[in-house]
Design an enzyme around this catalytic site. Structure first.
Site, PDB file in Angstrom:
ATOM      1  N   ARG A  52       0.842  -1.206   0.000  1.00 36.18           N
ATOM      2  CA  ARG A  52       0.000   0.000   0.000  1.00 36.18           C
ATOM      3  C   ARG A  52       0.876   1.255   0.000  1.00 36.18           C
ATOM      4  O   ARG A  52       0.447   2.331  -0.403  1.00 36.18           O
ATOM      5  CB  ARG A  52      -0.974  -0.027   1.186  1.00 36.18           C
ATOM      6  CG  ARG A  52      -1.878   1.188   1.273  1.00 36.18           C
ATOM      7  CD  ARG A  52      -3.246   0.908   1.883  1.00 36.18           C
ATOM      8  NE  ARG A  52      -3.248   0.070   3.059  1.00 36.18           N
ATOM      9  CZ  ARG A  52      -2.807   0.447   4.267  1.00 36.18           C
ATOM     10  NH1 ARG A  52      -2.312   1.651   4.449  1.00 36.18           N
ATOM     11  NH2 ARG A  52      -2.864  -0.391   5.278  1.00 36.18           N
ATOM     12  N   ASP A 178      -6.209  18.402 -15.560  1.00 34.56           N
ATOM     13  CA  ASP A 178      -6.589  17.051 -15.972  1.00 34.56           C
ATOM     14  C   ASP A 178      -6.175  16.917 -17.438  1.00 34.56           C
ATOM     15  O   ASP A 178      -6.780  17.503 -18.334  1.00 34.56           O
ATOM     16  CB  ASP A 178      -8.104  16.853 -15.792  1.00 34.56           C
ATOM     17  CG  ASP A 178      -8.533  15.422 -16.110  1.00 34.56           C
ATOM     18  OD1 ASP A 178      -7.841  14.760 -16.909  1.00 34.56           O
ATOM     19  OD2 ASP A 178      -9.568  14.983 -15.576  1.00 34.56           O
TER      20      ASP A 178
HETATM   21  C1  LIG Z   1     -11.196  13.678 -18.282  1.00 28.24           C
HETATM   22  C2  LIG Z   1     -11.446  12.584 -17.273  1.00 28.24           C
HETATM   23  N1  LIG Z   1     -10.913  12.698 -16.047  1.00 28.24           N
HETATM   24  C3  LIG Z   1     -11.111  11.746 -15.103  1.00 28.24           C
HETATM   25  C4  LIG Z   1     -11.875  10.626 -15.367  1.00 28.24           C
HETATM   26  C5  LIG Z   1     -12.101   9.584 -14.298  1.00 28.24           C
HETATM   27  O1  LIG Z   1     -11.278   8.464 -14.527  1.00 28.24           O
HETATM   28  P1  LIG Z   1     -11.616   6.967 -14.102  1.00 28.24           P
HETATM   29  O2  LIG Z   1     -12.822   6.526 -14.859  1.00 28.24           O
HETATM   30  O3  LIG Z   1     -10.357   6.240 -14.454  1.00 28.24           O
HETATM   31  O4  LIG Z   1     -11.862   6.965 -12.619  1.00 28.24           O
HETATM   32  C6  LIG Z   1     -12.437  10.466 -16.637  1.00 28.24           C
HETATM   33  C7  LIG Z   1     -13.263   9.269 -16.940  1.00 28.24           C
HETATM   34  O5  LIG Z   1     -13.997   9.233 -17.906  1.00 28.24           O
HETATM   35  C8  LIG Z   1     -12.208  11.471 -17.611  1.00 28.24           C
HETATM   36  O6  LIG Z   1     -12.750  11.369 -18.854  1.00 28.24           O
END
Ligand SMILES: Cc1ncc(COP(=O)(O)O)c(C=O)c1O
Length: 384
Positions: A52, A178
């Site tokens: 972990r 992101d």
């Molecule tokens: C731009 C974006 N960020 C985060 C996520 C979340 O990721 P996860 O589905 O791997 O938890 C997604 C999922 O579709 C996404 O499209």
């Protein structure tokens, strides 16, 4: 392999050139052990205690992604993109003010709406493509984080990272980006000033629709980063070694897949522009897209594999197109080798701000002609 001496594409293809040190095998070994043996004197061979906290297999995936995102950054893999994103928010303190892109992946918006309030965060949604709005929304001394997704789901709005980072940093606000959709192949947010980069590695990084994974990367190993790592270690949202192994394998073909998907997406978006059945084709690579000029500056090597179309015949026509496709797969998610199509408003539910006439397309690596023919036929067949 010495980083800096070869391109990121080569680093990715060879997973940094790391081989199994015992056999010399070119595929790295998987370390599934959850715990490590103490020596007689109580010490550990490599200071590893329990998976972990750290594991050699996910550390390799972390080193590969860190090499792709930028010099000197550090990476922590998580069990999913949501686990990665929420680790950043949960490392903030009650009362912290957080600014978040108005257009963004709905899962993050939903989590913020359901849990951030009880966590004590003061979340404000703002249009990060509007620099004036960002400047006005920043509360000096109270705003701790600006969360940006670019290009952002599902309108593919493009935020000027260098500009919002400059605004945020002037008020000592950390910026998290992101980068799931652009991937480090097309955009490296650290080069534009970002402090943190977040990924759903489930998408392009793995690329084969068979691993759930996430990542947070940092430009600086500061106390906030230690808090994120501590959150992962203690809350336990770690990536399993088997998934980490698959992920390092997926990242070997990342550049090929992203370039191919981007080329096909641009060709499809161009071809669909002006189609009589559509009112809009949303793709940052099209000069008609409001974020195009910034995308040209900020993205290199393509505009990504995601696009959305809006149907002149409304929601009914959108549903009919969904039913008519034969090559595109009707499925959620994005960034895999197979092309996907979905009705976002239906997926997101009644509170979704996504227009009901919109279909989201994730372009894969199939023959372009097959994808174009499929869309063309579906649009024609389903015409109201
Ligand atoms: C731009 C974006 N960020 C985060 C996520 C979340 O990721 P996860 O589905 O791997 O938890 C997604 C999922 O579709 C996404 O499209």
């Amino acid at each position: 392999m010495e980083q800096g001496s070869v391109s990121r594409e080569t680093l990715a293809a060879q997973a940094l050139g790391e081989a199994d040190p015992v056999s010399g095998g070119l595929a790295p070994v998987i370390s599934p052990a959850t715990n490590y043996e103490r020596q007689v004197d109580g010490s550990y061979r490599q200071d590893r205690v329990y998976t972990r906290a750290d594991n050699p297999t996910y550390e390799l995936a972390e080193r590969v992604l860190a090499a792709l995102e930028g010099a000197d950054c550090a990476c922590a893999m998580f069990a999913s993109g949501m686990a990665a994103a929420t680790a950043v928010f949960q490392s903030l303190l009650p009362g912290d003010h957080v600014l978040v892109s108005r257009v963004l992946y709905w899962g993050v918006r939903k989590w913020l709406a359901e849990f951030a309030l009880t966590w004590g965060l003061d979340v404000e949604f703002t249009d990060t493509t509007d620099l004036g709005a960002v400047a006005a929304a920043i509360r000096p001394g109270r705003t701790r984080l600006l969360w940006v997704e670019t290009p952002a789901n599902p309108m593919w709005e493009v935020t000027d990272l260098a500009a919002v980072c400059a605004l945020a940093h002037a008020a000592e606000v950390r910026v998290a980006v992101d980068n799931t959709v652009a991937t480090p192949v097309l955009t490296r947010p650290f080069e534009h000033g970002a402090d943190l980069v977040v990924h759903s590695a489930t998408k392009y990084l793995n690329g084969h629709s068979d691993v759930l994974a996430g990542a947070v990367l940092t430009a600086r190993r500061d106390p906030f980063w230690e808090r994120i790592r501590s959150w992962r270690r203690n809350a336990g949202a770690v990536l399993g070694p088997f998934e980490a192994w698959l992920l390092q394998r997926g990242m070997r073909t990342l550049f090929l897949r992203v370039h191919r998907a981007s080329e096909s997406a641009l060709a499809i978006a161009t071809q669909l522009s002006g189609h009589p059945a559509l009112t809009q084709v949303l793709y940052p690579g099209l000069p008609s897209h409001p974020g195009h000029k910034i995308a040209v500056r900020q993205m290199s090597g393509g505009f990504g594999g995601m696009l959305s179309i809006r149907l002149a015949g409304g929601a009914e026509h959108a549903t009919a197109v969904l039913q008519a496709v034969r090559v595109f797969k009707r499925a959620t998610s994005l960034g895999g080798v197979e092309s996907l199509i979905e009705h976002r408003a239906a997926v997101e539910g009644p509170s979704s701000p996504v227009p009901a006439d919109l279909l989201r397309l994730s372009i894969g690596i199939e023959a372009l002609g097959d994808l174009v023919a499929d869309l063309d036929a579906a649009l024609g067949e389903a015409a109201p």
